[in-house]
Design an enzyme around this catalytic site. Sequence first.
Site, PDB file in Angstrom:
ATOM      1  N   GLY A 156       0.891  -1.032  -0.167  1.00  0.00           N
ATOM      2  CA  GLY A 156      -0.037   0.156  -0.163  1.00  0.00           C
ATOM      3  C   GLY A 156       0.840   1.210   0.127  1.00  0.00           C
ATOM      4  O   GLY A 156       2.129   1.347  -0.603  1.00  0.00           O
ATOM      5  N   ASP A 262       8.750  -2.103  15.290  1.00  0.00           N
ATOM      6  CA  ASP A 262       8.221  -0.595  16.064  1.00  0.00           C
ATOM      7  C   ASP A 262       6.764  -1.068  16.623  1.00  0.00           C
ATOM      8  O   ASP A 262       6.353  -0.157  17.193  1.00  0.00           O
ATOM      9  CB  ASP A 262       8.392   0.439  14.598  1.00  0.00           C
ATOM     10  N   HIS A 286       6.686   2.432  18.653  1.00  0.00           N
ATOM     11  CA  HIS A 286       5.766   2.617  17.725  1.00  0.00           C
ATOM     12  C   HIS A 286       5.896   4.022  17.552  1.00  0.00           C
ATOM     13  O   HIS A 286       4.977   4.922  17.544  1.00  0.00           O
ATOM     14  CB  HIS A 286       4.245   2.509  18.441  1.00  0.00           C
ATOM     15  N   GLY A 288       6.880   4.993  14.450  1.00  0.00           N
ATOM     16  CA  GLY A 288       6.905   5.313  13.155  1.00  0.00           C
ATOM     17  C   GLY A 288       6.448   6.456  12.395  1.00  0.00           C
ATOM     18  O   GLY A 288       7.060   7.062  11.306  1.00  0.00           O
TER      19      GLY A 288
HETATM   20  O1  LIG Z   1      -2.382   3.942  12.714  1.00  0.00           O
HETATM   21  C1  LIG Z   1      -1.297   4.903  12.993  1.00  0.00           C
HETATM   22  O2  LIG Z   1      -1.487   6.122  12.332  1.00  0.00           O
HETATM   23  C2  LIG Z   1      -0.196   4.593  13.631  1.00  0.00           C
HETATM   24  O3  LIG Z   1      -0.072   3.325  14.021  1.00  0.00           O
HETATM   25  C3  LIG Z   1       0.084   5.577  14.646  1.00  0.00           C
HETATM   26  O4  LIG Z   1       0.436   6.915  14.359  1.00  0.00           O
END
Ligand SMILES: O=C(O)[C@H](O)CO
Length: 315
Positions: A156, A262, A286, A288
């Site tokens: 994606g 992450d 987490h 990212g």
């Molecule tokens: O779903 C999301 O946007 C991420 O995992 C958190 O920023």
Amino acid sequence: MSVQAYITRQIPEEGMSILKKKLNVSSWCSENVMPREDLLKHVKGMNGILCTISDNMDKEVLDAAGPQLKVISTLSVGTGHIDVSECKKRGIEVLNTPDVASDSAAEFTVTLVLLVARRLLEGMDAVKNGEWGLWKPMWICGFEMGGRTLGIHGLGRVGFGIARRLKPFNIERIIYHDLYHKEYASSVGATLVDLPTLLAESDMLCICCAPTPQTIKSFNKEAFAKMKEGSILINTSRGVIVDHNDLDAALKAGRPMAAGLDVTDPEPLPIDHPLMKNPKCIITPHQGTSTWATRINMAKAAASNLYISLLEEDN
Ligand SMILES: O=C(O)[C@H](O)CO
């Protein structure tokens, strides 16, 4: 009529100012997650709620809010924390922020790929622990991207962003597995393969698919056994896709060679989980999409989603 909205977290001012234009807004004034009892109390009577991935928006919250609740806007791409089917039944719109976070998530994934492949954490730990002696030819050797096969599970927006960024590192081949997205493949020269082939042929395997009944815990003992020798695994999607006990055992057995996560299941991963002490695994919290630009854009997108949806409703 005065439209009421509740924001479950302190978010960047750029988002708040959109909401304050015409809505009657109240919010939890902290970056920390709201205690459940406060969430249940504060959503009462709201027409819209802006939440984050750490707010569990289940049936109990929907009941506590009441039948006038029309929209839940989440400051995230993921919607796994929202009971979407219950919302559908009740005619509550669920909106997320899919477009604005892809670049930062892709960039972060590339960072993890390089960090794991080049064993950066081991090097940094060695320096801090006083293990850095005079230069040794074969100490903490990793691998280069050139001539390697990049595997993407889920091509994606994020998967495409990873492929696009890593391609100039002289990647030999990009392969991907995805049941839905095919639109990005040709622009990065990626070849569609089945999951066993992705596992067997990827040197760097990046998980960036959504959690679905097919993908949840699909990276387990059986999958790890099929991975290429010397390969690395990176997960920046959702923790539930990987079985963490199996991953710890697989890393100890040497396949995959190393991993970068992450996201974990649960988050945070308990401090005594064996993966926490596994030197072959790098775990980040987490982060990212954690850049200022993305966070502001996510706040603006989530706020606009809520604002537009509630005002349409009101007219
Ligand atoms: O779903 C999301 O946007 C991420 O995992 C958190 O920023």
